[in-house]
Write a protein that holds these residues in place. Structure first.
Motif, mmCIF file in Angstrom:
data_model
loop_
_atom_site.group_PDB
_atom_site.id
_atom_site.type_symbol
_atom_site.label_atom_id
_atom_site.label_comp_id
_atom_site.label_asym_id
_atom_site.label_seq_id
_atom_site.Cartn_x
_atom_site.Cartn_y
_atom_site.Cartn_z
ATOM 1 N N ASP A 152 59.102 -20.949 -52.968
ATOM 2 C CA ASP A 152 58.025 -21.928 -53.123
ATOM 3 C C ASP A 152 57.187 -21.529 -54.487
ATOM 4 O O ASP A 152 56.740 -22.557 -55.208
ATOM 5 C CB ASP A 152 57.388 -22.473 -52.028
ATOM 6 C CG ASP A 152 58.107 -23.080 -50.768
ATOM 7 O OD1 ASP A 152 59.013 -23.684 -51.320
ATOM 8 O OD2 ASP A 152 57.444 -23.010 -49.567
ATOM 9 N N SER A 153 56.587 -20.329 -54.276
ATOM 10 C CA SER A 153 56.024 -19.926 -55.467
ATOM 11 C C SER A 153 56.603 -20.064 -56.828
ATOM 12 O O SER A 153 55.883 -20.372 -57.826
ATOM 13 C CB SER A 153 55.692 -18.637 -55.298
ATOM 14 O OG SER A 153 54.792 -17.969 -56.109
ATOM 15 N N LEU A 154 57.740 -19.766 -56.789
ATOM 16 C CA LEU A 154 58.637 -19.913 -58.231
ATOM 17 C C LEU A 154 58.512 -21.353 -58.717
ATOM 18 O O LEU A 154 58.500 -21.519 -59.629
ATOM 19 C CB LEU A 154 60.180 -19.336 -58.005
ATOM 20 C CG LEU A 154 59.940 -17.666 -57.659
ATOM 21 C CD1 LEU A 154 61.461 -17.408 -57.570
ATOM 22 C CD2 LEU A 154 59.681 -16.982 -59.313
ATOM 23 N N ARG B 67 55.381 -22.382 -60.083
ATOM 24 C CA ARG B 67 55.280 -21.662 -61.503
ATOM 25 C C ARG B 67 56.041 -22.715 -62.414
ATOM 26 O O ARG B 67 55.556 -23.244 -63.445
ATOM 27 C CB ARG B 67 55.825 -20.312 -61.633
ATOM 28 C CG ARG B 67 54.888 -19.478 -61.014
ATOM 29 C CD ARG B 67 55.678 -18.183 -61.352
ATOM 30 N NE ARG B 67 55.109 -16.781 -60.232
ATOM 31 C CZ ARG B 67 54.262 -16.085 -60.867
ATOM 32 N NH1 ARG B 67 54.111 -16.055 -62.267
ATOM 33 N NH2 ARG B 67 53.723 -14.904 -60.258
ATOM 34 N N HIS B 68 57.387 -23.121 -61.970
ATOM 35 C CA HIS B 68 58.114 -23.964 -62.776
ATOM 36 C C HIS B 68 57.487 -25.228 -63.020
ATOM 37 O O HIS B 68 57.641 -25.778 -64.100
ATOM 38 C CB HIS B 68 59.592 -24.024 -62.183
ATOM 39 C CG HIS B 68 60.484 -24.907 -62.898
ATOM 40 N ND1 HIS B 68 61.101 -24.753 -64.117
ATOM 41 C CD2 HIS B 68 60.894 -26.333 -62.571
ATOM 42 C CE1 HIS B 68 61.722 -25.541 -64.513
ATOM 43 N NE2 HIS B 68 61.675 -26.674 -63.466
ATOM 44 N N GLU B 69 57.221 -26.031 -62.050
ATOM 45 C CA GLU B 69 56.470 -27.415 -62.095
ATOM 46 C C GLU B 69 55.215 -27.141 -62.895
ATOM 47 O O GLU B 69 55.067 -28.287 -63.843
ATOM 48 C CB GLU B 69 56.054 -27.616 -60.793
ATOM 49 C CG GLU B 69 57.240 -27.946 -59.798
ATOM 50 C CD GLU B 69 56.964 -28.042 -58.481
ATOM 51 O OE1 GLU B 69 55.916 -28.060 -57.938
ATOM 52 O OE2 GLU B 69 57.966 -28.416 -57.623
ATOM 53 N N GLN B 70 54.222 -26.070 -62.931
ATOM 54 C CA GLN B 70 53.196 -25.882 -64.002
ATOM 55 C C GLN B 70 53.857 -25.826 -65.208
ATOM 56 O O GLN B 70 53.159 -26.582 -66.289
ATOM 57 C CB GLN B 70 52.467 -24.839 -63.534
ATOM 58 C CG GLN B 70 51.240 -24.686 -64.551
ATOM 59 C CD GLN B 70 50.299 -25.592 -64.239
ATOM 60 O OE1 GLN B 70 49.713 -25.907 -63.210
ATOM 61 N NE2 GLN B 70 49.714 -26.347 -65.579
ATOM 62 N N MET B 71 54.830 -25.208 -65.658
ATOM 63 C CA MET B 71 55.469 -25.032 -66.868
ATOM 64 C C MET B 71 56.116 -26.534 -67.221
ATOM 65 O O MET B 71 55.685 -26.909 -68.574
ATOM 66 C CB MET B 71 56.543 -24.068 -67.030
ATOM 67 C CG MET B 71 56.044 -22.786 -66.846
ATOM 68 S SD MET B 71 57.380 -21.512 -66.962
ATOM 69 C CE MET B 71 57.636 -21.427 -68.712
ATOM 70 N N VAL B 72 56.397 -27.380 -66.505
ATOM 71 C CA VAL B 72 57.009 -28.690 -66.894
ATOM 72 C C VAL B 72 55.589 -29.403 -67.373
ATOM 73 O O VAL B 72 55.863 -29.919 -68.282
ATOM 74 C CB VAL B 72 57.840 -29.263 -65.670
ATOM 75 C CG1 VAL B 72 58.099 -30.611 -65.886
ATOM 76 C CG2 VAL B 72 59.247 -28.492 -65.375
ATOM 77 N N ALA B 73 54.742 -29.333 -66.458
ATOM 78 C CA ALA B 73 53.467 -30.334 -66.874
ATOM 79 C C ALA B 73 52.995 -29.684 -68.073
ATOM 80 O O ALA B 73 52.527 -30.927 -69.085
ATOM 81 C CB ALA B 73 52.549 -30.006 -65.612
#
Length: 221
Positions: free
Chosen positions: A113-115, A118-124
């Protein structure tokens, strides 16, 4: 008061750590180029510390193989060759690929879930055009996976490898919008392999991903 995004890292637990982090940041962002002599007295004056922590920090950078000492010349930043660049990315591919394979075997729901977060923040950030934030986030994403796969040895080894050849911020493929989108797609594929517990796929994706980054860097330099 919090420092701005472009601020130099502030003093952490020791002055030697502060000097080391400051010089490493300068090297990583190409503010100090290969072949540049490093004078301890000048560094001490610039950073507002005594000579002792500067000498300790320089010894750590020598252990990282980022500087070398030459008779009558003192410390000099190593100017790494094209062959060293190839070796760097190949070593990274092996270490981080193994980390991904091992991570797939025992990653927890919380870690996954933490990874994903992180990924979703990068996408945003990519969608908002904040490309300058993506390189460091990707570094932390990769290291987090390696830490999960090899908490005893691999995580520390991955950091040592990365610190031995800092990638200047201006050379990051994450500044290229097309490459940023492509690599976010790869990150998603990697996360899905980890989620499925498919270590072989996770390792293959990570190795190809890192080696592509090396190819991109070589063609840009």
């Amino acid at each position: 008061m919090n420092a701005g995004p472009g601020a130099r890292p502030g003093p952490p637990q020791s002055k030697a750590d502060y000097v080391y982090a400051s010089l490493l940041d300068d090297l990583r962002n190409a503010r100090i180029s290969g072949g540049t002599p490093l004078r301890a007295t000048e560094i001490a004056q610039r950073l507002g510390v005594s000579i002792t922590p500067v000498r300790e920090a320089l010894r750590r950078l020598e252990n990282d193989r980022l500087i070398r000492y030459e008779q009558n010349h003192g410390a000099t930043v190593i100017d790494l060759s094209a062959e060293a660049l190839v070796e760097y990315y190949n070593v990274r591919a092996v270490v981080e690929g193994l980390g991904a394979r091992l991570a797939a075997d025992h990653i927890t729901r919380e870690q996954l879930d933490s990874l994903w977060a992180r990924h979703e923040q990068m996408v945003a950030d990519e969608k908002a055009g904040r490309y300058d934030t993506l390189g460091e986030q990707s570094r932390e994403f990769h290291l987090a996976i390696t830490d999960i796969g090899g908490p005893a040895f691999l995580g520390g080894h991955a950091r040592a490898v990365r610190n031995s050849f800092p990638v200047p911020a201006h050379a990051s493929l994450w500044l290229d919008p097309d490459q940023a989108r492509n690599h976010l797609t790869v990150h998603e594929q990697l996360l899905k392999a980890l989620q499925a517990g498919d270590g072989a796929a996770a390792e293959r994706i990570m190795i190809d991903h890192v080696r592509f980054s090396g190819h991109y860097r070589r063609t840009r330099d």
